[in-house]
Design a protein around this motif. Structure first.
Motif, PDB file in Angstrom:
ATOM      1  N   TRP A 136       0.830  -1.210   0.000  1.00 13.59           N
ATOM      2  CA  TRP A 136       0.000   0.000   0.000  1.00 13.59           C
ATOM      3  C   TRP A 136       0.864   1.260   0.000  1.00 13.59           C
ATOM      4  O   TRP A 136       0.611   2.198  -0.764  1.00 13.59           O
ATOM      5  CB  TRP A 136      -0.913  -0.056   1.222  1.00 13.59           C
ATOM      6  CG  TRP A 136      -1.645   1.196   1.546  1.00 13.59           C
ATOM      7  CD1 TRP A 136      -2.703   1.743   0.875  1.00 13.59           C
ATOM      8  CD2 TRP A 136      -1.388   2.076   2.651  1.00 13.59           C
ATOM      9  NE1 TRP A 136      -3.121   2.903   1.495  1.00 13.59           N
ATOM     10  CE2 TRP A 136      -2.333   3.124   2.595  1.00 13.59           C
ATOM     11  CE3 TRP A 136      -0.463   2.066   3.693  1.00 13.59           C
ATOM     12  CZ2 TRP A 136      -2.374   4.158   3.528  1.00 13.59           C
ATOM     13  CZ3 TRP A 136      -0.497   3.088   4.632  1.00 13.59           C
ATOM     14  CH2 TRP A 136      -1.438   4.116   4.546  1.00 13.59           C
TER      15      TRP A 136
ATOM     16  N   ARG B  18      -2.425   2.794  -2.752  1.00  9.02           N
ATOM     17  CA  ARG B  18      -3.375   1.867  -3.383  1.00  9.02           C
ATOM     18  C   ARG B  18      -2.832   0.447  -3.233  1.00  9.02           C
ATOM     19  O   ARG B  18      -1.705   0.239  -2.771  1.00  9.02           O
ATOM     20  CB  ARG B  18      -3.594   2.195  -4.859  1.00  9.02           C
ATOM     21  CG  ARG B  18      -2.374   1.990  -5.739  1.00  9.02           C
ATOM     22  CD  ARG B  18      -2.649   2.411  -7.175  1.00  9.02           C
ATOM     23  NE  ARG B  18      -1.511   2.151  -8.042  1.00  9.02           N
ATOM     24  CZ  ARG B  18      -1.344   1.023  -8.746  1.00  9.02           C
ATOM     25  NH1 ARG B  18      -2.256   0.063  -8.680  1.00  9.02           N
ATOM     26  NH2 ARG B  18      -0.282   0.869  -9.523  1.00  9.02           N
TER      27      ARG B  18
ATOM     28  N   ASP C  21      -4.240  -5.166  -7.934  1.00  7.08           N
ATOM     29  CA  ASP C  21      -5.548  -5.766  -8.254  1.00  7.08           C
ATOM     30  C   ASP C  21      -5.620  -7.209  -7.776  1.00  7.08           C
ATOM     31  O   ASP C  21      -6.698  -7.694  -7.423  1.00  7.08           O
ATOM     32  CB  ASP C  21      -5.781  -5.694  -9.765  1.00  7.08           C
ATOM     33  CG  ASP C  21      -5.787  -4.258 -10.251  1.00  7.08           C
ATOM     34  OD1 ASP C  21      -6.821  -3.589 -10.114  1.00  7.08           O
ATOM     35  OD2 ASP C  21      -4.729  -3.800 -10.737  1.00  7.08           O
TER      36      ASP C  21
ATOM     37  N   HIS D  39      -9.322  -0.961   4.161  1.00  6.12           N
ATOM     38  CA  HIS D  39     -10.627  -0.633   3.591  1.00  6.12           C
ATOM     39  C   HIS D  39     -11.538  -0.026   4.661  1.00  6.12           C
ATOM     40  O   HIS D  39     -12.224   0.981   4.413  1.00  6.12           O
ATOM     41  CB  HIS D  39     -11.266  -1.882   2.987  1.00  6.12           C
ATOM     42  CG  HIS D  39     -12.493  -1.613   2.178  1.00  6.12           C
ATOM     43  ND1 HIS D  39     -13.765  -1.690   2.702  1.00  6.12           N
ATOM     44  CD2 HIS D  39     -12.649  -1.222   0.884  1.00  6.12           C
ATOM     45  CE1 HIS D  39     -14.648  -1.399   1.776  1.00  6.12           C
ATOM     46  NE2 HIS D  39     -14.015  -1.108   0.660  1.00  6.12           N
TER      47      HIS D  39
ATOM     48  N   VAL E 217      -8.173   2.607   1.332  1.00  3.72           N
ATOM     49  CA  VAL E 217      -8.258   2.069  -0.035  1.00  3.72           C
ATOM     50  C   VAL E 217      -9.732   1.973  -0.403  1.00  3.72           C
ATOM     51  O   VAL E 217     -10.585   1.746   0.458  1.00  3.72           O
ATOM     52  CB  VAL E 217      -7.586   0.679  -0.185  1.00  3.72           C
ATOM     53  CG1 VAL E 217      -6.085   0.761   0.043  1.00  3.72           C
ATOM     54  CG2 VAL E 217      -8.220  -0.356   0.732  1.00  3.72           C
TER      55      VAL E 217
ATOM     56  N   THR F 130     -10.917  -0.062  -3.120  1.00  2.00           N
ATOM     57  CA  THR F 130     -11.260  -1.394  -3.626  1.00  2.00           C
ATOM     58  C   THR F 130     -10.351  -2.437  -2.984  1.00  2.00           C
ATOM     59  O   THR F 130      -9.239  -2.142  -2.551  1.00  2.00           O
ATOM     60  CB  THR F 130     -11.112  -1.468  -5.157  1.00  2.00           C
ATOM     61  OG1 THR F 130      -9.761  -1.136  -5.519  1.00  2.00           O
ATOM     62  CG2 THR F 130     -12.067  -0.499  -5.837  1.00  2.00           C
ATOM     63  N   ARG F 131     -10.852  -3.652  -2.943  1.00  2.55           N
ATOM     64  CA  ARG F 131     -10.107  -4.757  -2.338  1.00  2.55           C
ATOM     65  C   ARG F 131      -9.529  -5.648  -3.434  1.00  2.55           C
ATOM     66  O   ARG F 131     -10.233  -5.980  -4.399  1.00  2.55           O
ATOM     67  CB  ARG F 131     -11.025  -5.613  -1.461  1.00  2.55           C
ATOM     68  CG  ARG F 131     -11.660  -4.872  -0.289  1.00  2.55           C
ATOM     69  CD  ARG F 131     -12.743  -5.747   0.328  1.00  2.55           C
ATOM     70  NE  ARG F 131     -13.429  -5.087   1.422  1.00  2.55           N
ATOM     71  CZ  ARG F 131     -13.251  -5.377   2.712  1.00  2.55           C
ATOM     72  NH1 ARG F 131     -12.401  -6.329   3.048  1.00  2.55           N
ATOM     73  NH2 ARG F 131     -13.917  -4.742   3.645  1.00  2.55           N
TER      74      ARG F 131
END
Length: 374
Positions: free
Chosen positions: A215, A221, A224, A247, A252, A254-255
């Motif tokens: 991260w 971020r 993917d 999250h 962030v 999206t996971r």
């Protein structure tokens, strides 16, 4: 309870125990503990001025007042490109040459606190090599008496490393599960702390720093897809912890999908996952594999692992022995000498269709520990 300590909790039975006790598993179901601990948001802008180790993520870690006495500077391993849209995190560049240092340093800091309180006399661990080496090294750093149980047939280079750190070795006839049973029996002796990378959740809160580093390195971020090797699942469950925390704290949006990799020779979790099961349907047979570090026939945290992969939208992949050999040699030709277990994820990614976006694989253990696969 010692001041400032958190509590153990069994997620299945909701039984609690103070972490100042030496109760290494839930007394009701004999399952592994989780940690009753709430992390705080890690402020990304403040990180460049912090200590250059995993301890920079202090808000995310359980209270460890003696960490400065046991740290060896673990963490902050490089992230390098391997192929288009695939990068590798070089966790074999750790003090004991494997990612297990991330969790072992928290176990040792916790054990030292118990020893200073007069609760603990010795540390016991079981391992196929890397976790035992890491616990032995950090126990030595903390000045703690340490005994490591390993299966007979463990890599001689790993045994030498454990002995060099001053730990007493007990080689157990049979497979990895027989070794774990022997260590658990020893852990029931008074004054013994079971520094288990499976049963003690402090280890998972150490391995989650792998994802906190991703991260930070990616500028706030996450990739993917995060691919991890899975035997007992300590890196995968740590990754899932970190993703949930990041999250939940709004750090962030999206996971990532969590993709778990097992050796095809010993793949009980992959079998259960693809059968749609919530837990292991049956232990796997103990078959030989080059990926000895993930050859776990009945992982105690199987239910948690399967749920974490499903909840992330990920999947399980398996790799055969030829794929492991080829991946180790391919990485070596790229300048990265990694042990066979540590190349399993690269073997899986090479064989699988590409997933959209950035994929990160860990290279978990140094090739110097085992040599080149025959």
């Amino acid at each position: 309870m010692l001041g400032g300590m958190t509590a153990y909790v069994c997620s299945r039975c909701q039984v609690h125990s103070p972490t100042s006790a030496l109760t290494w598993c839930c007394p009701k179901c004999r399952g592994p503990w989780d940690l009753d601990f709430e992390s705080r948001p890690v402020p990304l802008p403040s990180l460049p001025s912090r200590v250059n180790s995993l301890w920079r993520y202090t808000e995310a870690l359980p209270p460890m007042p003696l960490a400065s006495e046991v740290t060896l500077g673990e963490g902050r391993t490089p992230l390098v490109p391997l192929a288009e849209a695939v990068s590798a995190k070089l966790d074999f560049l750790m003090p004991t040459l494997s990612f297990k240092d991330r969790g072992a340093v928290l176990l040792a800091a916790h054990a030292l606190r118990l020893a200073r309180a007069g609760v603990l006399e010795r540390v016991v661990a079981d391992s196929s090599g890397n976790a035992g080496t890491a616990v032995a090294a950090y126990a030595a750093r903390a000045g703690l008496d340490c005994v490591v149980y390993v299966p007979d047939g463990t890599s001689p280079k790993k045994l030498e490393q454990i002995r060099a750190h001053g730990a007493r070795l007990v080689e157990v006839p049979g497979d990895r599960e027989a070794t774990a049973r022997a260590a658990r029996t020893a852990a029931d002796e008074p004054g013994t702390y079971y520094a288990s990378h499976v049963y003690d959740p402090h280890f998972l809160h150490g391995t989650k720093t792998y994802v906190y580093e991703l991260w930070e390195e990616l500028g706030g971020r996450l990739p993917d897809t995060i691919v991890v090797p899975v035997g007992n699942g300590t890196l995968l469950l740590g990754a899932a912890l970190a993703v949930d925390e990041l999250h939940r704290h709004g750090l962030v949006g999206t996971r990532p999908a969590l993709v778990a990799v097992q050796a095809r020779a010993v793949s009980p979790l992959a079998t259960a996952f693809h059968a749609g099961a919530d837990d292991l349907t049956a232990p796997a047979d103990a078959r030989p594999t080059l990926a000895e570090g993930i050859a776990i026939t009945a992982p105690p945290r199987a239910r948690q692992i399967l749920r974490a992969v499903r909840d992330s939208g990920g999947t399980f992949l398996t790799v055969d022995e030829d794929g492991i050999r080829a991946a180790q040699r391919d990485l070596a030709r790229r300048g990265l000498f990694v042990e066979p277990t540590g190349v399993a994820c690269w073997a899986a990614v090479r064989a699988a269709p590409p997933r959209p976006g950035l994929t990160v694989v860990p290279l978990c253990g140094a090739g110097a520990k085992t040599g080149l696969a025959p």
